[in-house]
Design a protein around this motif. Sequence first.
Motif, PDB file in Angstrom:
ATOM      1  N   ASN A 219       0.650  -1.154   0.016  1.00 48.91           N
ATOM      2  CA  ASN A 219      -0.018   0.093  -0.148  1.00 48.91           C
ATOM      3  C   ASN A 219       0.613   1.336  -0.129  1.00 48.91           C
ATOM      4  O   ASN A 219       1.929   1.279   0.419  1.00 48.91           O
ATOM      5  N   TRP A 220       0.100   2.327  -0.486  1.00 49.14           N
ATOM      6  CA  TRP A 220       0.977   3.756  -0.421  1.00 49.14           C
ATOM      7  C   TRP A 220       0.488   4.335   0.942  1.00 49.14           C
ATOM      8  O   TRP A 220      -0.553   4.465   1.152  1.00 49.14           O
ATOM      9  N   TYR A 221       1.410   4.758   1.857  1.00 48.61           N
ATOM     10  CA  TYR A 221       0.998   5.344   2.830  1.00 48.61           C
ATOM     11  C   TYR A 221       1.454   6.926   3.037  1.00 48.61           C
ATOM     12  O   TYR A 221       2.782   7.090   2.422  1.00 48.61           O
ATOM     13  N   THR A 222       0.897   7.454   3.892  1.00 49.52           N
ATOM     14  CA  THR A 222       1.268   9.093   3.893  1.00 49.52           C
ATOM     15  C   THR A 222       2.409   9.177   4.989  1.00 49.52           C
ATOM     16  O   THR A 222       2.411   8.731   6.068  1.00 49.52           O
ATOM     17  N   PHE A 223       3.218  10.044   4.542  1.00 47.39           N
ATOM     18  CA  PHE A 223       4.350  10.535   5.555  1.00 47.39           C
ATOM     19  C   PHE A 223       4.533  12.077   5.392  1.00 47.39           C
ATOM     20  O   PHE A 223       4.462  12.673   4.225  1.00 47.39           O
ATOM     21  N   ASP A 224       4.828  12.610   6.679  1.00 45.47           N
ATOM     22  CA  ASP A 224       4.917  14.284   6.457  1.00 45.47           C
ATOM     23  C   ASP A 224       6.130  14.684   7.317  1.00 45.47           C
ATOM     24  O   ASP A 224       6.036  14.875   8.428  1.00 45.47           O
ATOM     25  N   PRO A 225       7.229  14.851   6.631  1.00 40.65           N
ATOM     26  CA  PRO A 225       8.580  15.037   7.671  1.00 40.65           C
ATOM     27  C   PRO A 225       8.415  16.634   7.920  1.00 40.65           C
ATOM     28  O   PRO A 225       9.188  16.858   8.754  1.00 40.65           O
ATOM     29  N   ARG A 226       7.944  17.451   7.243  1.00 37.41           N
ATOM     30  CA  ARG A 226       7.772  18.808   7.642  1.00 37.41           C
ATOM     31  C   ARG A 226       7.070  19.021   9.018  1.00 37.41           C
ATOM     32  O   ARG A 226       7.503  19.555  10.066  1.00 37.41           O
ATOM     33  N   ASN A 227       6.102  18.314   9.299  1.00 34.94           N
ATOM     34  CA  ASN A 227       5.107  18.238  10.685  1.00 34.94           C
ATOM     35  C   ASN A 227       5.756  17.220  11.669  1.00 34.94           C
ATOM     36  O   ASN A 227       5.599  17.261  12.782  1.00 34.94           O
ATOM     37  N   ASN A 228       6.052  16.008  10.873  1.00 37.18           N
ATOM     38  CA  ASN A 228       6.305  14.703  11.371  1.00 37.18           C
ATOM     39  C   ASN A 228       5.594  14.143  12.658  1.00 37.18           C
ATOM     40  O   ASN A 228       6.099  13.588  13.466  1.00 37.18           O
ATOM     41  N   VAL A 229       4.494  14.500  12.543  1.00 37.74           N
ATOM     42  CA  VAL A 229       3.428  13.903  13.393  1.00 37.74           C
ATOM     43  C   VAL A 229       2.125  13.663  12.593  1.00 37.74           C
ATOM     44  O   VAL A 229       1.800  14.149  11.665  1.00 37.74           O
ATOM     45  N   PRO A 230       1.196  12.638  12.871  1.00 37.15           N
ATOM     46  CA  PRO A 230      -0.002  12.036  12.335  1.00 37.15           C
ATOM     47  C   PRO A 230      -0.854  13.467  12.112  1.00 37.15           C
ATOM     48  O   PRO A 230      -1.050  14.184  13.240  1.00 37.15           O
ATOM     49  N   ARG A 231      -1.304  13.945  11.176  1.00 36.47           N
ATOM     50  CA  ARG A 231      -2.443  15.081  11.061  1.00 36.47           C
ATOM     51  C   ARG A 231      -4.013  14.797  10.707  1.00 36.47           C
ATOM     52  O   ARG A 231      -3.987  13.823   9.967  1.00 36.47           O
TER      53      ARG A 231
END
Length: 273
Positions: A219-231
């Motif tokens: 699967n494709w999963y979301t990652f966010d290195p700018r915020n680095n917490v689940p949003r």
Amino acid sequence: MQIRVGYEIIYQFLQPTPVIAALSIHYTRASDVVRPDHMIVTPKAPISAYRDTFGNWCSRVFAPAGRVRISADALVNDTGSPDPLVSEAWQHPVQDLPEDTLMFLLGSRYCETDRLSETAWKLFEKGPVGWRRVQAICDFVHHHIQFSHEHARPTKTAWEVYGERKGVCRDFAHLAVSLCRCMNIPARYCTGYLGDVGMPPPYEPMDFAAWFEAYLGGNWYTFDPRNNVPRIGRVLIARGRDAADVAITTTFGPNTLESFRVWTDEIKAGSGS
């Protein structure tokens, strides 16, 4: 929950000018749309739409000379759940990856895997694998880069971000995407709306956001290195290899950007829209 999203972009064009805009909510959220984000161009101008190579919904506008306003205002249903955490998601051997993920292992305009490969392997070869490897990359990028609007520029690449250690959300995403690809993890760049739902103040002025998706465990999963917490409340607009594939607008003639506004607001029950 419901989220009101939209934008207003005002240009001054010296002459009639073709514009390509990637500003429509992604088709994967179509069933969530309560009020569509129909593009409005003022004064009226011809608009047509098409799907690009990645399936993003794009608009073609032939803008007249003078002051032109491009806007949309939509209402979207959202689960109100934060980005998922799937720590057991594994990393696929390259030979087992689906063919449609392979392009997201390769270098691209802003993601120079050739220049970053040695660095990536030194940093992450002996660390965890799978989900935890991608998270380790996000942790590194989050702490390596100082968020700074003053150091944003449209030509900045992942290699330059790594060296300068300053940038905006697209720079965080480009560096993380590049490091993932260097470690044989398919990664694709994403742009969209991300408000401050569930976050404490103070809030920065709203803008379009950038993050990325990694292919793990089928699967494709979301990652966010700018915020680095689940949003909460992420609304996807477009995906591609990097920002070159999903530019918000591309103009084919001289112009001046007069103003730019983006909104992403949670609609409280009973407050209307």
